[in-house]
Design a protein around this motif. Sequence first.
Motif, PDB file in Angstrom:
ATOM      1  N   GLY A  52       0.734  -1.338   0.185  1.00  0.00           N
ATOM      2  CA  GLY A  52      -0.148   0.015   0.173  1.00  0.00           C
ATOM      3  C   GLY A  52       1.011   1.087   0.401  1.00  0.00           C
ATOM      4  O   GLY A  52       2.272   0.768   0.209  1.00  0.00           O
ATOM      5  N   SER A  53       0.374   2.186  -0.447  1.00  0.00           N
ATOM      6  CA  SER A  53       0.861   3.244  -0.521  1.00  0.00           C
ATOM      7  C   SER A  53       0.488   5.000  -0.388  1.00  0.00           C
ATOM      8  O   SER A  53       0.992   5.449  -0.026  1.00  0.00           O
ATOM      9  CB  SER A  53       1.937   3.352  -2.100  1.00  0.00           C
ATOM     10  OG  SER A  53       1.096   3.704  -3.279  1.00  0.00           O
ATOM     11  N   ARG A  54      -0.851   4.828  -0.393  1.00  0.00           N
ATOM     12  CA  ARG A  54      -1.650   6.263  -1.265  1.00  0.00           C
ATOM     13  C   ARG A  54      -2.252   6.366  -0.046  1.00  0.00           C
ATOM     14  O   ARG A  54      -2.982   5.054   0.588  1.00  0.00           O
ATOM     15  CB  ARG A  54      -3.098   6.161  -2.749  1.00  0.00           C
ATOM     16  CG  ARG A  54      -1.401   5.673  -3.500  1.00  0.00           C
ATOM     17  CD  ARG A  54      -2.610   6.384  -4.619  1.00  0.00           C
ATOM     18  NE  ARG A  54      -1.374   6.015  -6.065  1.00  0.00           N
ATOM     19  CZ  ARG A  54      -1.920   6.409  -7.420  1.00  0.00           C
ATOM     20  NH1 ARG A  54      -3.052   6.494  -7.833  1.00  0.00           N
ATOM     21  NH2 ARG A  54      -1.058   6.613  -8.378  1.00  0.00           N
ATOM     22  N   PHE A  55      -2.850   7.349   0.250  1.00  0.00           N
ATOM     23  CA  PHE A  55      -3.205   7.948   1.905  1.00  0.00           C
ATOM     24  C   PHE A  55      -4.645   7.119   2.015  1.00  0.00           C
ATOM     25  O   PHE A  55      -5.087   6.300   2.907  1.00  0.00           O
ATOM     26  CB  PHE A  55      -3.197   9.089   2.013  1.00  0.00           C
ATOM     27  CG  PHE A  55      -4.303   9.394   3.573  1.00  0.00           C
ATOM     28  CD1 PHE A  55      -3.679  10.367   4.458  1.00  0.00           C
ATOM     29  CD2 PHE A  55      -5.303  10.149   3.202  1.00  0.00           C
ATOM     30  CE1 PHE A  55      -4.030  10.291   5.701  1.00  0.00           C
ATOM     31  CE2 PHE A  55      -5.703  10.482   4.470  1.00  0.00           C
ATOM     32  CZ  PHE A  55      -5.038  10.203   5.959  1.00  0.00           C
ATOM     33  N   ASP A  56      -5.706   6.589   1.065  1.00  0.00           N
ATOM     34  CA  ASP A  56      -7.049   6.565   1.223  1.00  0.00           C
ATOM     35  C   ASP A  56      -6.825   4.850   1.734  1.00  0.00           C
ATOM     36  O   ASP A  56      -7.713   4.849   1.957  1.00  0.00           O
ATOM     37  CB  ASP A  56      -7.262   6.946  -0.278  1.00  0.00           C
ATOM     38  CG  ASP A  56      -7.798   8.626  -0.505  1.00  0.00           C
ATOM     39  OD1 ASP A  56      -7.800   8.954   0.676  1.00  0.00           O
ATOM     40  OD2 ASP A  56      -8.466   8.894  -1.251  1.00  0.00           O
ATOM     41  N   GLU A  57      -5.633   4.272   0.973  1.00  0.00           N
ATOM     42  CA  GLU A  57      -5.818   3.293   0.444  1.00  0.00           C
ATOM     43  C   GLU A  57      -5.110   3.321   2.185  1.00  0.00           C
ATOM     44  O   GLU A  57      -5.698   2.024   2.804  1.00  0.00           O
ATOM     45  CB  GLU A  57      -4.837   2.588  -0.059  1.00  0.00           C
ATOM     46  CG  GLU A  57      -4.338   1.546  -0.641  1.00  0.00           C
ATOM     47  CD  GLU A  57      -3.550   0.600  -1.037  1.00  0.00           C
ATOM     48  OE1 GLU A  57      -3.242  -1.073  -1.580  1.00  0.00           O
ATOM     49  OE2 GLU A  57      -2.508   1.318  -1.997  1.00  0.00           O
ATOM     50  N   LEU A  58      -4.662   3.167   2.864  1.00  0.00           N
ATOM     51  CA  LEU A  58      -3.793   2.829   3.757  1.00  0.00           C
ATOM     52  C   LEU A  58      -4.332   3.417   5.353  1.00  0.00           C
ATOM     53  O   LEU A  58      -5.022   2.412   5.547  1.00  0.00           O
ATOM     54  CB  LEU A  58      -2.602   4.160   4.348  1.00  0.00           C
ATOM     55  CG  LEU A  58      -1.410   3.825   3.486  1.00  0.00           C
ATOM     56  CD1 LEU A  58      -0.529   4.291   3.253  1.00  0.00           C
ATOM     57  CD2 LEU A  58      -0.448   2.553   2.832  1.00  0.00           C
ATOM     58  N   ALA A  59      -5.222   4.470   5.173  1.00  0.00           N
ATOM     59  CA  ALA A  59      -6.377   5.127   5.717  1.00  0.00           C
ATOM     60  C   ALA A  59      -8.397   3.217   5.863  1.00  0.00           C
ATOM     61  O   ALA A  59      -8.444   3.180   7.119  1.00  0.00           O
ATOM     62  CB  ALA A  59      -7.058   6.261   5.388  1.00  0.00           C
ATOM     63  N   ARG A  60      -8.404   3.223   4.936  1.00  0.00           N
ATOM     64  CA  ARG A  60      -8.658   2.227   4.328  1.00  0.00           C
ATOM     65  C   ARG A  60      -8.832   0.763   4.583  1.00  0.00           C
ATOM     66  O   ARG A  60      -9.317   0.293   5.809  1.00  0.00           O
ATOM     67  CB  ARG A  60      -9.814   2.509   3.178  1.00  0.00           C
ATOM     68  CG  ARG A  60     -10.418   1.090   2.152  1.00  0.00           C
ATOM     69  CD  ARG A  60     -11.322   1.131   1.605  1.00  0.00           C
ATOM     70  NE  ARG A  60     -10.117   1.007  -0.022  1.00  0.00           N
ATOM     71  CZ  ARG A  60      -9.302   0.000  -0.036  1.00  0.00           C
ATOM     72  NH1 ARG A  60      -9.755  -1.253   0.591  1.00  0.00           N
ATOM     73  NH2 ARG A  60      -8.990  -0.146  -1.084  1.00  0.00           N
ATOM     74  N   ARG A  61      -7.692   0.348   4.738  1.00  0.00           N
ATOM     75  CA  ARG A  61      -7.493  -1.147   4.787  1.00  0.00           C
ATOM     76  C   ARG A  61      -6.697  -1.071   6.474  1.00  0.00           C
ATOM     77  O   ARG A  61      -7.350  -1.898   7.278  1.00  0.00           O
ATOM     78  CB  ARG A  61      -5.832  -1.333   3.747  1.00  0.00           C
ATOM     79  CG  ARG A  61      -6.404  -1.008   2.019  1.00  0.00           C
ATOM     80  CD  ARG A  61      -6.695  -2.695   2.110  1.00  0.00           C
ATOM     81  NE  ARG A  61      -6.268  -3.192   2.646  1.00  0.00           N
ATOM     82  CZ  ARG A  61      -7.153  -5.192   3.140  1.00  0.00           C
ATOM     83  NH1 ARG A  61      -8.644  -5.345   2.584  1.00  0.00           N
ATOM     84  NH2 ARG A  61      -6.894  -5.577   3.231  1.00  0.00           N
ATOM     85  N   THR A  62      -6.482   0.104   7.083  1.00  0.00           N
ATOM     86  CA  THR A  62      -6.186  -0.052   8.560  1.00  0.00           C
ATOM     87  C   THR A  62      -7.394   0.138   9.656  1.00  0.00           C
ATOM     88  O   THR A  62      -7.742  -0.452  10.254  1.00  0.00           O
ATOM     89  CB  THR A  62      -5.484   0.658   9.183  1.00  0.00           C
ATOM     90  OG1 THR A  62      -6.122   2.184   7.979  1.00  0.00           O
ATOM     91  CG2 THR A  62      -4.174   0.690   8.062  1.00  0.00           C
TER      92      THR A  62
END
Length: 180
Positions: A52-62
């Motif tokens: 993961g590298s993009r903010f939206d993905e990191l926030a969503r996946r966590t």
Amino acid sequence: MATPGADVINLEGAFAERDLWPSTGWCRMERALEVVGTKSAMLIVRELFYGGSRFDELARRTGLSDAVASGRLKQLHADGLVEQRPYQDPGKRTRKEYVLTERGRALYPLLVALMQWGEGVRDDHDTGVELVHVGCGASLEATVRCADGHDVSLGEAGARLKDERLASALRGRAATTARA
């Protein structure tokens, strides 16, 4: 003092007199936990290891709120574990993506150890993620090994001050300052 060979770390040298030393502010574990000692920080690090590298993905996946994810990423960046790189999707403004630095990638053994330890936390061994060696498919295991390559059990581990003379001088200075 522990009996040598017991299932605790053996205290050596001046550190065996542990009550003479401060319990906060100098321990490497304490320093490490100041950087990655929150669940949210480690979840972001996990997702970065998974690519993961993009903010939206990191926030969503966590499952973190944007505010918490933003705060943790800023702190991980300030502590040198992640770097920011600009990217731009067509027709959109430039944004930042996050990647682990060499210092961040050095957390890899910790990630493996935490996941291995986590196997015993619940009785749901058929679910979850398993880290494996791509070459043969075997599960990854964390081991403790000395710099000379020997596997070291808990009872064989020792703890000592890195520089007893310096530590003693600093302890003496702190005691003098406390009395003043």
